[in-house]
Motif scaffolding. Structure first.
Motif, PDB file in Angstrom:
ATOM      1  N   MET A 180       0.811  -1.064  -0.010  1.00  0.00           N
ATOM      2  CA  MET A 180      -0.136   0.036  -0.004  1.00  0.00           C
ATOM      3  C   MET A 180       1.091   1.418  -0.039  1.00  0.00           C
ATOM      4  N   LEU A 181       0.395   2.219  -0.868  1.00  0.00           N
ATOM      5  CA  LEU A 181       1.173   3.447  -0.795  1.00  0.00           C
ATOM      6  C   LEU A 181       0.851   4.206   0.215  1.00  0.00           C
ATOM      7  N   PRO A 182       1.665   4.862   0.966  1.00  0.00           N
ATOM      8  CA  PRO A 182       1.196   5.398   2.280  1.00  0.00           C
ATOM      9  C   PRO A 182       0.740   6.923   1.680  1.00  0.00           C
ATOM     10  N   THR A 183       1.052   7.388   0.726  1.00  0.00           N
ATOM     11  CA  THR A 183       0.415   8.780   0.568  1.00  0.00           C
ATOM     12  C   THR A 183      -0.998   8.851  -0.150  1.00  0.00           C
ATOM     13  N   LEU A 184      -1.572   7.522  -0.398  1.00  0.00           N
ATOM     14  CA  LEU A 184      -2.895   7.340  -0.771  1.00  0.00           C
ATOM     15  C   LEU A 184      -3.940   6.942   0.124  1.00  0.00           C
ATOM     16  N   THR A 185      -5.253   7.115   0.286  1.00  0.00           N
ATOM     17  CA  THR A 185      -5.909   6.513   1.224  1.00  0.00           C
ATOM     18  C   THR A 185      -6.192   5.041   0.723  1.00  0.00           C
ATOM     19  N   VAL A 186      -6.800   4.516   1.852  1.00  0.00           N
ATOM     20  CA  VAL A 186      -7.025   3.139   1.671  1.00  0.00           C
ATOM     21  C   VAL A 186      -7.945   2.837   0.310  1.00  0.00           C
ATOM     22  N   ALA A 187      -8.913   3.475   0.313  1.00  0.00           N
ATOM     23  CA  ALA A 187      -9.837   3.523  -1.031  1.00  0.00           C
ATOM     24  C   ALA A 187      -9.036   3.618  -2.299  1.00  0.00           C
TER      25      ALA A 187
END
Length: 70
Positions: free
Chosen positions: A1-8
């Protein structure tokens, strides 16, 4: 998961690359997948905001997001 994006957004990322789903439908599909693993209420949070027990659940939807044959 990319930390700069939200989960969605992390769930929608494979859908963006696969382009098998119209862009207007991708968030709905992401929320459906997050609901399956019980974290739809966390959709707009960054991955780091999830508790340690919920983080593994956040990894499952992106792996199946590109498969939009549903």
């Amino acid at each position: 998961m990319l930390p700069t994006l939200t989960v969605a957004e992390n769930v929608m990322l494979p859908m963006d690359f696969a382009k098998t789903l119209p862009s207007g439908r991708r968030r709905d599909r992401a929320l459906e997948l997050l609901e399956r693993v019980g974290i739809a209420d966390q959709a707009d949070k960054p991955p780091a905001a999830l508790s340690g027990g919920r983080r593994p659940s956040a990894h499952a939807p992106p792996t199946s997001a590109a498969n939009t044959s549903r």
